[in-house]
Write a protein that holds these residues in place. Structure first.
Motif, PDB file in Angstrom:
ATOM      1  N   CYS A 196       0.468   5.364   0.810  1.00  0.00           N
ATOM      2  CA  CYS A 196      -0.441   6.324   1.441  1.00  0.00           C
ATOM      3  C   CYS A 196       0.190   7.711   1.473  1.00  0.00           C
ATOM      4  O   CYS A 196       1.333   7.868   1.907  1.00  0.00           O
TER       5      CYS A 196
ATOM      6  N   PRO B 210      -5.570  -6.865   2.911  1.00  0.00           N
ATOM      7  CA  PRO B 210      -5.599  -5.396   2.813  1.00  0.00           C
ATOM      8  C   PRO B 210      -5.665  -4.649   4.143  1.00  0.00           C
ATOM      9  O   PRO B 210      -5.447  -3.441   4.151  1.00  0.00           O
TER      10      PRO B 210
ATOM     11  N   TYR C 142      -4.492   7.270  -1.728  1.00  0.00           N
ATOM     12  CA  TYR C 142      -4.223   5.924  -1.208  1.00  0.00           C
ATOM     13  C   TYR C 142      -4.293   4.919  -2.352  1.00  0.00           C
ATOM     14  O   TYR C 142      -5.233   4.921  -3.144  1.00  0.00           O
ATOM     15  N   THR C 143      -3.293   4.071  -2.438  1.00  0.00           N
ATOM     16  CA  THR C 143      -3.265   3.037  -3.476  1.00  0.00           C
ATOM     17  C   THR C 143      -2.962   1.681  -2.843  1.00  0.00           C
ATOM     18  O   THR C 143      -2.006   1.553  -2.078  1.00  0.00           O
ATOM     19  N   ALA C 144      -3.795   0.702  -3.152  1.00  0.00           N
ATOM     20  CA  ALA C 144      -3.609  -0.656  -2.644  1.00  0.00           C
ATOM     21  C   ALA C 144      -3.327  -1.597  -3.810  1.00  0.00           C
ATOM     22  O   ALA C 144      -4.064  -1.599  -4.796  1.00  0.00           O
TER      23      ALA C 144
ATOM     24  N   GLN D 176      -2.306  -5.652  -4.786  1.00  0.00           N
ATOM     25  CA  GLN D 176      -2.352  -6.967  -4.142  1.00  0.00           C
ATOM     26  C   GLN D 176      -2.192  -8.108  -5.120  1.00  0.00           C
ATOM     27  O   GLN D 176      -2.774  -8.109  -6.207  1.00  0.00           O
TER      28      GLN D 176
ATOM     29  N   HIS E  51       0.838  -1.202   0.000  1.00  0.00           N
ATOM     30  CA  HIS E  51       0.000   0.000   0.000  1.00  0.00           C
ATOM     31  C   HIS E  51       0.876   1.256   0.000  1.00  0.00           C
ATOM     32  O   HIS E  51       1.943   1.280   0.620  1.00  0.00           O
TER      33      HIS E  51
ATOM     34  N   THR F 260      -6.944   0.845  -6.619  1.00  0.00           N
ATOM     35  CA  THR F 260      -6.533  -0.549  -6.465  1.00  0.00           C
ATOM     36  C   THR F 260      -5.831  -1.042  -7.722  1.00  0.00           C
ATOM     37  O   THR F 260      -6.164  -0.613  -8.821  1.00  0.00           O
TER      38      THR F 260
ATOM     39  N   ALA G 238      -8.435  -1.762   3.491  1.00  0.00           N
ATOM     40  CA  ALA G 238      -7.556  -0.602   3.653  1.00  0.00           C
ATOM     41  C   ALA G 238      -8.203   0.423   4.576  1.00  0.00           C
ATOM     42  O   ALA G 238      -7.537   1.000   5.455  1.00  0.00           O
TER      43      ALA G 238
ATOM     44  N   PRO H 209      -1.952  -0.914   6.053  1.00  0.00           N
ATOM     45  CA  PRO H 209      -2.273   0.506   6.282  1.00  0.00           C
ATOM     46  C   PRO H 209      -1.605   1.137   7.504  1.00  0.00           C
ATOM     47  O   PRO H 209      -1.123   2.269   7.413  1.00  0.00           O
TER      48      PRO H 209
END
Lengths: 744, 164
Positions: free
Chosen positions: A606, A707, A622-624, A626, A604, A686, A645, A711
């Protein structure tokens, strides 16, 4: 190698089959069913956090007109050392029963001590107040360090953890693992850092309170309706807690309004059954929001000391992690996971990890999304970031140098198969978010996360109707779109339209045993059962077509929803219509213990900005990212990533159990226990990195839990970058930030 | 020892239908909708006005029905989730929530639909920020709000007659 390489419907985004009921208010959740003639249960709860119950007198309550039953802990079994499986890991019966109702001793505030059932909710509440309980109040301890002090009140005088056989202590568990020679590795390291980090106890915060309704017929057969992540687990636990045979209990899972691990056990269900049995009337029970916070299992708070050693070239060479976790009043087994998994993202041949858990006068902790990993990961990942800074390296480059890949082993020993952690890090490094400049005044943090992902037991049954539609029955409560993924998988194998598949969550008497919807296992394991049942259906249809055409079954092929041989074709619908004359009803079941599970990894990024005056932190971007295996329904994969997240964001910035000196929770409501609201957040971008799980026919791996892991350390670093002040204790709420900035 | 029956008769227009019900003076609207009228789409998550799951419209005004006494709606117009889809056609907010995957467990969804409908009646062209602040009273623990906000803004577009 995956059995299926190309997909027709897997990976598409159809509207979920249960969606219409859920946007129109028709879907029935735990509190939405009423049984004919039902009465209402109400729980009497302890006003003390630690006390011996000297007596309980229910006679005044029972004498009230309209009160039809009363009960105490004496009406439940007296647990010995029985172990119960089926939840998210094994649980001792003696740790389950007292979370339903205490027996002799109260170990946390609002613990159930008795219950009544009456003809109206108001009357039941009034009768509960008429139950007379005499307590001998004992001193309470809610802090783990105080609980380990020599003069601490001891919660259990009959429990002795491994290695401490002499005298009772509040230490619940102690697990320590070592690989290689970490002490020697620290000796040769160029740079060594060591810090301690902490995360508070928090709650899953599902919006639907626990609710159930139970009916017991004169023959002693029980019908139970409840919101749960696993109705087979409810049947098992209710049986174990009440002593009623599982065979006499039928549990129907309602729709479930969130769980996140918190609905993988029983609280009200055995009470409703006992009261219904005594009253001879169905009993409905709905938990009050305050009691959800005060008396159901929250996630453990934890303190983690992390010592890391690295060479100047950026090679991580040694780690020593010690995690101290709050177990609450009974053993929720939180310490093993940090011990085994703290270092799981890193190539480390020399490491030590220790997990300890401690009894305190709070509700027994319970599973919350990737249980116990977010807490230890705050420490480990933030320490990694601090170490990268010490080495003058980019935090992603440092992680790329040391991240695990296929063939590396973690503390549990077995080497990883194909995993996508490095791919996630590369996506992160090249992502427009990471490539962009950090806004003036803001800061940026990056962190990784791991979760083991569960397999466990699942079952599925496919029933084909004569018009070629298909019912797919599973035992997995649909907590976030699993009906859609089951229907997609069945549609893929059968080759018939998604709309012709009708997935249902069947009751305990209508489908094979299925473990909880938890551990990120449902799409993987229950999906696997659906795939197998569908493959059986295809095989049988090919066999019938072959018989019709007078050829060997092996030469018949199945594609586009039909059997083919030369010029001959029989469609799914034709075979369904003619089933009666071709061998009978088409019904197929599969049950399995999945061994196909694979761990998940996420990265992640942030950006956060701290208002230096008020101490408020705003997440600005914010980018997740996976490693999600094959995404069956990408909307719900993204949804898991975004929701997880945001739960992590809430835990990082606000969420915290606040106890007073008497062990009373001071913020048992959504006003003071503040979960994130829409205006707190940006969009959560995402990126699904699809590295198929080689063990699963469709390449599926668990998605839901990873997820919530990255964070907290990502946000803590972003706050440091924004303020220049290092915070290692969460949550990073405004008072803490303001105080931290003032003291520099 | 039963207390004397102390019920009030209330008449209101609920989802377009004239409706009469009995309630006790202290009973809240959410409870009556659910327990007396079987309108179980209105959910109770907290009973303290903090979660928004029980959102309904009273005379087109967005309220938490757990904070309104049932007796207060005498002569008023009440709209619940059951009344939003009309003539077999979903409201654009409902349709877009489905298309965007803007729900997971679905317990907050009825309240979100009601609140978003009210938003778009007040403000047919909200910014993302306006939508986020308007929906700040509707807690969702599953989605992180991303797909909900996208669905609501997309529904606004549809209602304005713009192509999606």
């Amino acid at each position: 190698m995956n059995a299926y390489q190309e997909f027709k419907v897997i990976g598409s985004r159809p509207v979920r089959p249960d969606g219409l009921d859920k946007v129109t208010g028709r879907a029935r959740y735990g509190a939405d069913l009423n049984m004919q003639g039902q009465i209402y249960g109400h729980v009497v709860r302890s006003p003390h956090a630690h006390a011996v119950i000297q007596s309980i007198d229910c006679s005044k309550a029972l004498a009230m007109e309209g009160v039809l039953a009363v009960m105490t802990g004496d009406d439940l079994v007296k647990p010995g050392n029985e172990m119960l499986g089926g939840g998210e890991g094994a649980m001792a019966l003696k740790d389950v029963v007292p979370m339903v109702m205490s027996q002799g001793k109260v170990l946390f505030h609002s613990q159930a001590v008795a219950a009544v059932a009456a003809t109206s909710p108001e009357l039941a509440a009034e009768a509960a107040r008429a139950v007379e309980v005499v307590y001998e109040v004992l001193p309470a301890v809610t802090d783990v360090h105080k609980a380990l002090a020599d003069d601490a009140p001891i919660l259990h005088d009959d429990r002795f953890p491994d290695g401490y056989p002499e005298e009772p202590t509040n230490l619940a568990t102690h697990i320590s693992l070592t690989v290689g020679d970490p002490d020697a590795a620290f000796e040769k390291a160029d740079v060594v850092i060591e810090h301690t980090y902490s995360v508070p106890m928090c709650h899953q915060g599902y919006i639907e309170p626990h609710a159930c309704v139970a009916r017991v017929d004169p023959a002693g057969r029980v019908e139970l309706w409840c919101c749960t992540q696993g109705h087979f687990t409810v049947r098992h636990y209710t049986s174990a807690v009440t002593g009623i045979d599982q065979g006499k209990i039928k549990v129907t899972a309602s729709e479930i309004g969130g769980g996140f691990g918190g609905k993988t056990t029983v609280y009200l269900e055995p009470l409703a059954v006992v009261l219904a049995q005594k009253a001879g009337r169905p009993v409905k029970m709905v938990m009050d929001r305050g009691d959800v916070f005060r008396a159901t299992g929250p996630a453990p708070g934890a303190e983690t000391r992390v010592k890391l050693g690295a060479m100047r070239d950026g090679t991580l060479v040694a780690a020593d992690v010690e995690c101290l976790m709050d177990s609450g009043a009974y053993n929720g087994n939180p310490a093993g996971i940090p011990a085994f998994m703290a270092t799981a993202c890193y190539k480390l041949t020399d490491a030590r990890s220790t997990g300890r858990s401690v009894y305190t006068n709070k509700p027994k902790i319970h599973a919350y999304r990737a249980p116990s990993i977010p807490q230890v990961t705050l420490g480990f990942e933030l320490a990694i970031t601090e170490l990268a800074a010490e080495l003058g390296m980019d935090p992603i480059d440092f992680r790329l140098m040391n991240a695990v890949e296929e063939g590396d082993a973690n503390m549990m020993g077995a080497p990883y198969k194909r995993i996508g952690l490095r791919e996630c890090l590369e996506v992160a490094r090249n992502h427009p978010h990471y490539q962009s400049a950090v806004a003036e005044g803001a800061g940026r943090g990056v962190a990784m996360g791991y979760w083991i992902n569960a397999g466990m037991q699942s079952s599925a049954t496919i029933n084909v109707s004569s018009d070629g539609h298909v019912a797919v029955l599973t035992g997995s409560p649909d907590i976030g779109g699993s009906r859609a993924s089951m229907a997609l998988m069945a549609s893929e194998v059968l080759g018939i339209p998604f709309e012709h598949i009708h997935p249902q969550v069947a009751a305990t008497d209508s489908v094979g045993h299925t473990d909880v919807t938890g551990g990120s296992r449902t799409t993987l394991a229950t999906g696997q059962a659906v795939i197998q049942a569908a493959e059986q259906c295809v095989a049988e249809m090919c066999r019938r077509a072959a018989s019709e055409w007078g050829v060997e079954a092996g030469v018949v092929t199945w594609s586009q929803g039909a059997a083919h041989h030369g010029e001959n074709t029989l469609t799914f619908e034709q075979l369904a219509r003619r089933a009666g004359g071709m061998g009978g009803p088409l019904t197929f079941s599969s049950s399995l213990t999945s061994t196909s599970t694979a761990p998940g990894f996420g990265v992640h990024i942030c950006d956060a900005e701290v208002d230096k005056e008020t101490g408020r932190t705003t997440i600005t971007r914010y980018t997740a990212i996976q490693d999600a295996g094959k995404a069956i329904h990408p909307d719900y994969v993204e949804g898991q990533m975004q929701g997880g997240a945001v739960q992590g964001i809430g835990w990082a910035l606000n969420e915290e159990y606040l106890y007073n000196a008497d062990g009373v929770l001071e913020n048992p409501g959504f006003l003071d226990y503040r979960i994130p609201v829409a205006s707190d957040l940006p969009y959560i971008d995402t990126v699904i990195v699809e590295i198929p799980n080689p063990l699963h026919p469709f390449g599926v791996k668990g998605v839901g839990e990873v997820p919530i892991v990255p964070p907290m350390p990502a946000i803590a670093e972003a706050v440091y970058q924004s303020t220049g002040v290092r915070f290692r204790d969460l949550p990073l709420n405004p008072p803490k930030i303001v105080a931290g900035l003032a003291s520099g | 020892m039963n207390k004397p029956l102390n019920k009030m008769a209330v008449q209101a227009t609920i989802n377009g239908e004239d409706t009469a019900f009995l309630c006790s003076p202290g009973q809240v609207l959410a409870e009556v909708l659910r327990d007396e009228l079987d309108l179980i789409g209105t959910k109770i998550g907290c009973n303290t006005g903090d979660c928004g799951a029980c959102s309904v419209l009273v005379n087109d005004r967005l309220v938490c029905s757990c904070l309104v006494l049932a007796a207060e709606v005498e002569g008023q117009t009440v709209e619940t989730i059951e009344g939003i889809a009309r003539g077999g056609k979903l409201h654009p907010v409902q349709q877009k929530l489905l298309e965007h995957g803007g729900l997971q467990c679905g317990i907050c969804t009825p309240g979100v639909v009601i609140a978003a409908k009210a938003l778009l009646e007040h403000n047919p062209d909200p910014t993302e920020e306006q939508a986020r602040y308007w929906l700040a009273g509707n807690l969702c623990r599953c989605t992180g709000y991303d797909k909900i906000i996208r669905a609501v803004l997309d529904a606004a577009k549809t209602m304005r007659g713009e192509a999606a």
